[in-house]
Design an enzyme around this catalytic site. Structure first.
Site, PDB file in Angstrom:
ATOM      1  N   HIS A   1       0.795  -1.241   0.000  1.00 30.78           N
ATOM      2  CA  HIS A   1       0.000   0.000   0.000  1.00 30.78           C
ATOM      3  C   HIS A   1       0.822   1.283   0.000  1.00 30.78           C
ATOM      4  CE1 HIS A   1       0.681  -0.389   4.390  1.00 30.78           C
ATOM      5  NE2 HIS A   1       0.571   0.926   4.409  1.00 30.78           N
TER       6      HIS A   1
HETATM    7  C1  UD1 Z   1      -2.404   5.375   5.727  1.00 28.71           C
HETATM    8  C2  UD1 Z   1      -1.150   5.954   6.350  1.00 28.71           C
HETATM    9  C3  UD1 Z   1      -0.019   4.943   6.259  1.00 28.71           C
HETATM   10  C4  UD1 Z   1      -0.431   3.620   6.849  1.00 28.71           C
HETATM   11  C5  UD1 Z   1      -1.730   3.141   6.237  1.00 28.71           C
HETATM   12  C6  UD1 Z   1      -2.203   1.907   6.972  1.00 28.71           C
HETATM   13  C7  UD1 Z   1      -0.846   8.389   6.188  1.00 28.71           C
HETATM   14  C8  UD1 Z   1      -0.126   9.472   5.479  1.00 28.71           C
HETATM   15  N1  UD1 Z   1      -0.729   7.164   5.645  1.00 28.71           N
HETATM   16  O1  UD1 Z   1      -2.130   5.163   4.352  1.00 28.71           O
HETATM   17  O2  UD1 Z   1       1.103   5.427   6.973  1.00 28.71           O
HETATM   18  O3  UD1 Z   1       0.588   2.679   6.617  1.00 28.71           O
HETATM   19  O4  UD1 Z   1      -2.732   4.154   6.365  1.00 28.71           O
HETATM   20  O5  UD1 Z   1      -3.111   1.163   6.240  1.00 28.71           O
HETATM   21  O6  UD1 Z   1      -1.484   8.619   7.179  1.00 28.71           O
HETATM   22  N2  UD1 Z   1      -9.451   4.347   1.386  1.00 28.71           N
HETATM   23  C9  UD1 Z   1     -10.650   3.721   1.294  1.00 28.71           C
HETATM   24  N3  UD1 Z   1     -11.268   3.334   2.449  1.00 28.71           N
HETATM   25  C10 UD1 Z   1     -10.731   3.521   3.670  1.00 28.71           C
HETATM   26  C11 UD1 Z   1      -9.506   4.173   3.750  1.00 28.71           C
HETATM   27  C12 UD1 Z   1      -8.866   4.584   2.598  1.00 28.71           C
HETATM   28  O7  UD1 Z   1     -11.190   3.504   0.192  1.00 28.71           O
HETATM   29  O8  UD1 Z   1     -11.342   3.124   4.673  1.00 28.71           O
HETATM   30  C13 UD1 Z   1      -8.760   4.739   0.127  1.00 28.71           C
HETATM   31  C14 UD1 Z   1      -9.125   6.148  -0.338  1.00 28.71           C
HETATM   32  O9  UD1 Z   1      -9.151   6.129  -1.723  1.00 28.71           O
HETATM   33  C15 UD1 Z   1      -7.930   6.961   0.156  1.00 28.71           C
HETATM   34  C16 UD1 Z   1      -6.789   5.976   0.029  1.00 28.71           C
HETATM   35  O10 UD1 Z   1      -7.343   4.709   0.349  1.00 28.71           O
HETATM   36  O11 UD1 Z   1      -7.725   8.114  -0.613  1.00 28.71           O
HETATM   37  C17 UD1 Z   1      -5.623   6.285   0.969  1.00 28.71           C
HETATM   38  O12 UD1 Z   1      -6.054   6.396   2.317  1.00 28.71           O
HETATM   39  P1  UD1 Z   1      -5.174   7.259   3.375  1.00 28.71           P
HETATM   40  O13 UD1 Z   1      -5.701   7.069   4.749  1.00 28.71           O
HETATM   41  O14 UD1 Z   1      -5.010   8.644   2.893  1.00 28.71           O
HETATM   42  O15 UD1 Z   1      -3.748   6.616   3.252  1.00 28.71           O
HETATM   43  P2  UD1 Z   1      -3.320   5.099   3.314  1.00 28.71           P
HETATM   44  O16 UD1 Z   1      -2.690   4.733   2.018  1.00 28.71           O
HETATM   45  O17 UD1 Z   1      -4.446   4.286   3.819  1.00 28.71           O
HETATM   46  N1  UDP Z   2      -3.608  -6.297   8.798  1.00 33.09           N
HETATM   47  C1  UDP Z   2      -4.872  -6.861   8.889  1.00 33.09           C
HETATM   48  N2  UDP Z   2      -5.545  -7.157   7.743  1.00 33.09           N
HETATM   49  C2  UDP Z   2      -5.026  -6.946   6.507  1.00 33.09           C
HETATM   50  C3  UDP Z   2      -3.730  -6.382   6.415  1.00 33.09           C
HETATM   51  C4  UDP Z   2      -3.054  -6.056   7.586  1.00 33.09           C
HETATM   52  O1  UDP Z   2      -5.366  -7.089  10.003  1.00 33.09           O
HETATM   53  O2  UDP Z   2      -5.701  -7.251   5.509  1.00 33.09           O
HETATM   54  C5  UDP Z   2      -2.907  -5.908  10.047  1.00 33.09           C
HETATM   55  C6  UDP Z   2      -1.504  -6.455  10.228  1.00 33.09           C
HETATM   56  O3  UDP Z   2      -1.497  -7.675  10.941  1.00 33.09           O
HETATM   57  C7  UDP Z   2      -0.838  -5.365  11.058  1.00 33.09           C
HETATM   58  C8  UDP Z   2      -1.524  -4.094  10.585  1.00 33.09           C
HETATM   59  O4  UDP Z   2      -2.746  -4.504   9.971  1.00 33.09           O
HETATM   60  O5  UDP Z   2      -1.131  -5.544  12.424  1.00 33.09           O
HETATM   61  C9  UDP Z   2      -0.654  -3.356   9.613  1.00 33.09           C
HETATM   62  O6  UDP Z   2      -1.373  -2.330   9.021  1.00 33.09           O
HETATM   63  P1  UDP Z   2      -0.940  -1.639   7.670  1.00 33.09           P
HETATM   64  O7  UDP Z   2      -0.043  -2.543   6.900  1.00 33.09           O
HETATM   65  O8  UDP Z   2      -2.182  -1.167   7.041  1.00 33.09           O
HETATM   66  O9  UDP Z   2      -0.175  -0.345   8.177  1.00 33.09           O
HETATM   67  P2  UDP Z   2       1.358  -0.031   8.535  1.00 33.09           P
HETATM   68  O10 UDP Z   2       1.791  -0.946   9.605  1.00 33.09           O
HETATM   69  O11 UDP Z   2       2.142  -0.165   7.269  1.00 33.09           O
HETATM   70  O12 UDP Z   2       1.321   1.404   8.944  1.00 33.09           O
END
Ligand code: UD1
Ligand code: UDP
Length: 367
Positions: free
Chosen positions: A206
């Site tokens: 991601h």
């Molecule tokens: C965010 C965090 C990242 C973290 C990740 C965990 C920031 C800058 N980034 O990234 O550090 O590793 O979460 O998963 O805070 N979206 C949906 N549904 C949701 C959430 C997001 O469709 O419930 C889609 C939307 O199109 C959105 C995109 O995902 O624009 C990105 O979501 P966003 O929270 O901005 O960043 P992440 O890539 O999720």
């Molecule tokens: N995780 C989960 N379901 C998924 C993918 C990840 O429960 O489909 C859990 C994983 O075990 C870990 C956390 O989500 O505990 C990591 O989140 P993510 O990779 O979104 O964020 P990051 O750690 O990179 O910020």
């Protein structure tokens, strides 16, 4: 009672806050409040985790949703300011490095409310990562910094942060992991996809640097395409990545890979089950690098750097060159020559207890 607002917003936050919130409740000295910014909002990125982690519903849901960095961070600050002024907490506790972490810590510090940052001091050294900016700023304005691994101590000291603010307490992610490994008995995900223990790869992806550009995401997907010829690949896909696959017209390319199982994001208990039994994990997640190290599962991190170096120096993690052949070579290396990892110090399931004890002591001294 010490009134603490605990901030959550994105998937990894729920997993980090759960054990801290529980310890606060059990201590009898805290009045914990849970505020969910709504940064993540899909049922499978949010509510499902409250259920899996047996967390109460948040006291407040700010519902900010997605947007650019400025929009999202700004909206969180505006909405949260109102709550903080009404609640008048003694402390705001933030975890990790997401936009919700940054927004809440800036706001608290401007309102002169002490900030505790859990998972302080991690640095990738790569300022093109949005999380790196969030980490540096949050740490620079936090009053209590709780560190997960030795590199965190070194970074905070070299950035001139007073040692009196820094507490090496370990990793709350591992508290949740240990707590929840005991709850996996009823989860039947392997049979559902006809997966054999240790004979499949689990992948997640991601990071914007990997998924927001067509050539990067295609190169990584092509590597998954080659791996699925050797073992089944299961890929719970993040919503950002699904959006990008659609945008670049790559969905049919993935669908044509017969042993790559693209599924919606799964809840924590299902994910832990998939990770525990995986032959290998390929990921760009932060938390998954740590969980695989604790579980002793081989992990290939699809990034040029990591803010969690102990997973490489002590654990089972390896950084992988970001090209299709580099990923395949690393995959074969890890299968043929698995790393015997060690668990980093204080990743023992007691971190939330140590954090709550530190906060409790500080509160006792100041009253
Ligand atoms: C965010 C965090 C990242 C973290 C990740 C965990 C920031 C800058 N980034 O990234 O550090 O590793 O979460 O998963 O805070 N979206 C949906 N549904 C949701 C959430 C997001 O469709 O419930 C889609 C939307 O199109 C959105 C995109 O995902 O624009 C990105 O979501 P966003 O929270 O901005 O960043 P992440 O890539 O999720
Ligand atoms: N995780 C989960 N379901 C998924 C993918 C990840 O429960 O489909 C859990 C994983 O075990 C870990 C956390 O989500 O505990 C990591 O989140 P993510 O990779 O979104 O964020 P990051 O750690 O990179 O910020």
């Amino acid at each position: 009672m010490l009134k603490v607002i605990n901030i959550v917003g994105a998937r990894p936050n729920f997993i980090k806050i759960a054990p801290i919130y529980r310890q606060m409740q059990q201590s009898g000295r805290f009045h914990p409040i849970l505020i969910h910014t709504g940064q993540h909002y899909d049922e499978k990125m949010s509510q499902l985790f409250f259920k899996d982690l047996s967390m109460p519903k948040p006291d407040e849901y700010l519902g900010v949703g997605s947007g650019s960095h400025a929009e999202q961070t700004g909206k969180i600050m505006v909405a949260l300011e109102k709550s903080i002024i009404i609640q008048k907490p003694d402390l705001i506790l933030v975890v990790g490095d997401v936009n919700s972490t940054l927004a809440a810590s800036i706001l608290a510090s401007k309102l002169s409310i002490p900030v505790a940052h859990v998972e302080a001091g991690l640095r990738s050294g790569d300022r093109s990562m949005p999380e790196e900016i969030n980490r540096i700023i949050t740490d620079s304005i936090s009053d209590y910094l709780f560190v997960t691994e030795k590199s965190g101590l070194d970074h905070l000291k070299s950035e001139g942060i007073s040692e009196s603010k820094i507490h090496f307490t370990g990793n709350v992610m591992i508290d949740s992991l240990i707590d929840n490994l005991q709850k996996l008995n009823g989860v039947d995900i392997l049979n559902h996809f006809s997966l054999q223990p240790k004979k499949y790869a689990l992948v997640t992806l991601h990071r914007p640097s990997n998924v927001d550009q067509e050539n990067s995401i295609k190169m990584i997907i092509d590597a998954f395409g080659k791996i699925q010829l050797e073992m089944p690949v299961i890929f719970p896909i993040h919503p950002r990545t699904r959006k990008m696959l659609d945008l670049f017209g790559l969905k049919s390319h993935v669908d044509a890979m017969p042993d790559l199982h693209l599924i919606d994001p799964v809840g924590y208990l299902v994910f832990l089950t998939l990770m525990k039994h995986a032959g290998i994990v390929l990921t760009d997640s932060g938390g998954i690098q740590e969980e695989t190290t604790w579980l002793g599962i081989q992990c290939l991190t699809l990034r040029p750097n990591t803010e969690r170096p102990s997973t490489v120096t002590l654990g089972t993690n390896r950084l992988v060159p970001l090209n299709t052949e580099g990923i395949i070579t690393a995959f074969h290396d890890a299968i043929d020559h698995p790393k015997n990892g060690r668990i980093p110090p204080l990743w023992d399931g007691q971190t939330a207890q140590r954090i709550v004890d530190v906060l409790s002591d500080i509160y006792k001294k100041s009253n």
